[in-house]
Design a protein around this motif. Structure first.
Motif, PDB file in Angstrom:
ATOM      1  N   ILE A   1     -13.183  -3.006  19.042  1.00 58.63           N
ATOM      2  CA  ILE A   1     -12.175  -3.013  17.908  1.00 58.63           C
ATOM      3  C   ILE A   1     -12.747  -2.428  16.626  1.00 58.63           C
ATOM      4  O   ILE A   1     -12.088  -1.763  15.995  1.00 58.63           O
ATOM      5  N   GLU A   2     -14.022  -2.116  16.402  1.00 56.03           N
ATOM      6  CA  GLU A   2     -14.459  -1.514  15.214  1.00 56.03           C
ATOM      7  C   GLU A   2     -14.195  -0.080  15.439  1.00 56.03           C
ATOM      8  O   GLU A   2     -13.894   0.420  14.138  1.00 56.03           O
ATOM      9  N   HIS A   3     -14.399   0.666  16.250  1.00 57.90           N
ATOM     10  CA  HIS A   3     -14.436   1.750  16.384  1.00 57.90           C
ATOM     11  C   HIS A   3     -13.013   2.462  16.728  1.00 57.90           C
ATOM     12  O   HIS A   3     -12.613   3.696  16.669  1.00 57.90           O
ATOM     13  N   ARG A   4     -12.136   1.636  17.455  1.00 56.48           N
ATOM     14  CA  ARG A   4     -11.244   2.107  18.054  1.00 56.48           C
ATOM     15  C   ARG A   4      -9.819   1.766  17.202  1.00 56.48           C
ATOM     16  O   ARG A   4      -8.895   2.218  17.217  1.00 56.48           O
ATOM     17  N   LEU A   5      -9.894   0.464  16.313  1.00 61.15           N
ATOM     18  CA  LEU A   5      -8.880   0.049  15.656  1.00 61.15           C
ATOM     19  C   LEU A   5      -9.383   0.019  14.216  1.00 61.15           C
ATOM     20  O   LEU A   5      -8.482   0.643  13.499  1.00 61.15           O
ATOM     21  N   PHE A   6     -10.205  -0.663  13.807  1.00 60.88           N
ATOM     22  CA  PHE A   6     -10.453  -0.935  12.481  1.00 60.88           C
ATOM     23  C   PHE A   6     -10.864   0.507  11.588  1.00 60.88           C
ATOM     24  O   PHE A   6     -10.582   0.698  10.596  1.00 60.88           O
ATOM     25  N   SER A   7     -11.342   1.527  12.410  1.00 61.36           N
ATOM     26  CA  SER A   7     -11.733   2.785  11.628  1.00 61.36           C
ATOM     27  C   SER A   7     -10.506   3.413  11.418  1.00 61.36           C
ATOM     28  O   SER A   7     -10.367   3.964  10.178  1.00 61.36           O
ATOM     29  N   GLN A   8      -9.522   3.316  12.025  1.00 58.45           N
ATOM     30  CA  GLN A   8      -8.199   3.864  12.107  1.00 58.45           C
ATOM     31  C   GLN A   8      -7.156   3.089  10.941  1.00 58.45           C
ATOM     32  O   GLN A   8      -6.781   3.792  10.031  1.00 58.45           O
ATOM     33  N   VAL A   9      -7.456   1.950  10.871  1.00 58.26           N
ATOM     34  CA  VAL A   9      -6.872   1.119   9.885  1.00 58.26           C
ATOM     35  C   VAL A   9      -7.556   1.476   8.475  1.00 58.26           C
ATOM     36  O   VAL A   9      -6.693   1.475   7.551  1.00 58.26           O
ATOM     37  N   HIS A  10      -8.760   1.511   8.328  1.00 55.93           N
ATOM     38  CA  HIS A  10      -9.312   2.039   7.227  1.00 55.93           C
ATOM     39  C   HIS A  10      -9.070   3.223   6.600  1.00 55.93           C
ATOM     40  O   HIS A  10      -8.568   3.296   5.210  1.00 55.93           O
ATOM     41  N   ARG A  11      -8.722   4.249   7.519  1.00 58.41           N
ATOM     42  CA  ARG A  11      -8.321   5.420   7.127  1.00 58.41           C
ATOM     43  C   ARG A  11      -6.733   5.238   6.641  1.00 58.41           C
ATOM     44  O   ARG A  11      -6.369   6.076   5.746  1.00 58.41           O
ATOM     45  N   ALA A  12      -5.948   4.551   6.934  1.00 60.64           N
ATOM     46  CA  ALA A  12      -4.601   4.264   6.641  1.00 60.64           C
ATOM     47  C   ALA A  12      -4.565   3.639   5.413  1.00 60.64           C
ATOM     48  O   ALA A  12      -3.521   3.995   4.647  1.00 60.64           O
ATOM     49  N   MET A  13      -5.588   2.776   4.888  1.00 59.34           N
ATOM     50  CA  MET A  13      -5.436   2.209   3.702  1.00 59.34           C
ATOM     51  C   MET A  13      -6.252   2.816   2.471  1.00 59.34           C
ATOM     52  O   MET A  13      -6.227   2.277   1.220  1.00 59.34           O
ATOM     53  N   GLU A  14      -6.979   3.804   2.781  1.00 61.57           N
ATOM     54  CA  GLU A  14      -7.492   4.467   1.999  1.00 61.57           C
ATOM     55  C   GLU A  14      -6.942   4.875   0.638  1.00 61.57           C
ATOM     56  O   GLU A  14      -5.649   5.589   0.960  1.00 61.57           O
ATOM     57  N   GLY A  15      -7.262   4.906  -0.697  1.00 62.28           N
ATOM     58  CA  GLY A  15      -6.540   5.201  -1.596  1.00 62.28           C
ATOM     59  C   GLY A  15      -5.482   4.470  -2.114  1.00 62.28           C
ATOM     60  O   GLY A  15      -4.685   4.756  -3.077  1.00 62.28           O
ATOM     61  N   VAL A  16      -5.037   3.360  -1.245  1.00 60.96           N
ATOM     62  CA  VAL A  16      -3.803   2.540  -1.471  1.00 60.96           C
ATOM     63  C   VAL A  16      -4.152   1.267  -2.511  1.00 60.96           C
ATOM     64  O   VAL A  16      -5.190   0.586  -1.943  1.00 60.96           O
TER      65      VAL A  16
END
Length: 303
Positions: free
Chosen positions: A225-240
């Motif tokens: 979950i760390e590198h397959r899901l949370f890494s992508q969620v982190h990108r989506a939330m950047e700067g928001v």
């Protein structure tokens, strides 16, 4: 000059770095030799000597575990075996965030720079954001519950039940078993009896036999979950700027990849009480069996 300012890694004899930037080297060289050298020339010379502009990488483990390799082999075998006919879920809680007009790293497209508070004091926050994730390894799909109270075993139980009754039971109608992959700390710690007790509740309510595998201590980053899901969620939330729970939900829902990852998000703002104690005697011994070699990290809970 580089030799005078060179330092080396205590764990790797082949890794060196210098404490000076190119403009500092140019200034010192001019002071000592009365010759001006451009920054670009210094960068080229450093590159020829094997130096690059790099950042630190978090790869050194802060501790060790006696059965580390054995546990990884056990996890790999179970994933290969269980994924043929049963759901394999990786669960964890992502880094907690704070609501409010507070600064967050990253950039996003906007007509003007977004103004936020110049300090991140706690009293400026309007609430907590606790994203708990469930990643379906076979389906490459994420399910995230956004909490606002505390990360507890009851919070995890409610999220697992939500996933099963809303999605899992329809995607895996013939499933009799389920494999849970999780790390060794937090609300799903292998040391906490309450986590086992709540998983027993999940097994009883769903009729599923639950096999739990904890990643060894200091190895949580290997959890899928760390590198397959949370890494992508982190990108989506950047700067928001996370001004409300609805903003958080809409932002995370936008998470996707070209390989087909999609994310379902829900708000779970129920208040969860911390500090609930469960004794070892409360664990039904007839409904749990342990791995013969690594019983702390591997066990099976029957309905």
């Amino acid at each position: 000059m580089i030799e005078r300012y060179k330092a080396g890694s205590p764990t790797d004899q082949g890794v060196y770095w210098i404490s000076l930037k190119p403009y500092s080297i140019a200034k010192l060289f001019e002071q000592e030799h009365h010759i001006k050298i451009s920054n670009q020339m210094i960068k080229r010379l450093l590159k020829e000597l094997g130096y690059g502009y790099r950042k630190q990488t978090k790869q050194l483990a802060t501790g060790s575990y006696a059965h580390r390799d054995e546990q990884f082999r056990a996890i790999c075998s179970l994933v290969l075996l269980m994924s043929l006919e049963s759901p394999v879920l990786s669960i964890d809680c992502k880094k907690k965030e704070r609501l409010g007009n507070l600064y967050r790293d990253g950039k996003c497209f906007c007509t003007q720079a977004v103004k936020v508070f110049d300090h991140d004091y706690e009293h400026l926050s309007e609430g907590k954001v606790i994203p708990h994730g469930i990643y379906d390894v076979q389906a490459n799909k994420g399910y995230i519950s956004i909490g606002g109270s505390s990360e507890t075993a009851d919070f995890i139980l409610d999220n697992l039940l939500w996933w099963w009754w809303e999605y899992g039971i329809h995607q895996y109608p013939d499933a009799k078993n389920i494999l849970l992959l999780c790390d060794s700390g937090g609300a799903n710690s292998y040391r906490h009896h309450i986590f086992k007790h709540r998983i027993m509740g999940f097994a009883k309510q769903t009729g599923l036999s639950v096999i739990v595998c904890h990643y060894p201590p200091y190895c949580s980053k290997w959890n899928p979950i760390e590198h397959r899901l949370f890494s992508q969620v982190h990108r989506a939330m950047e700067g928001v700027v996370l001004t409300s729970y609805d903003t958080v939900k809409k932002t995370i829902e936008q998470t996707s990849t070209t390989t087909g990852l999609t994310v379902v998000v829900r708000l779970n703002l129920k208040n969860y009480r911390k500090g609930i104690k469960i004794d070892k005697q409360d664990i039904d011994k007839n409904r749990i069996s342990y791995h013969p070699k690594i019983p702390l990290l591997n066990y099976r809970i029957y309905p």
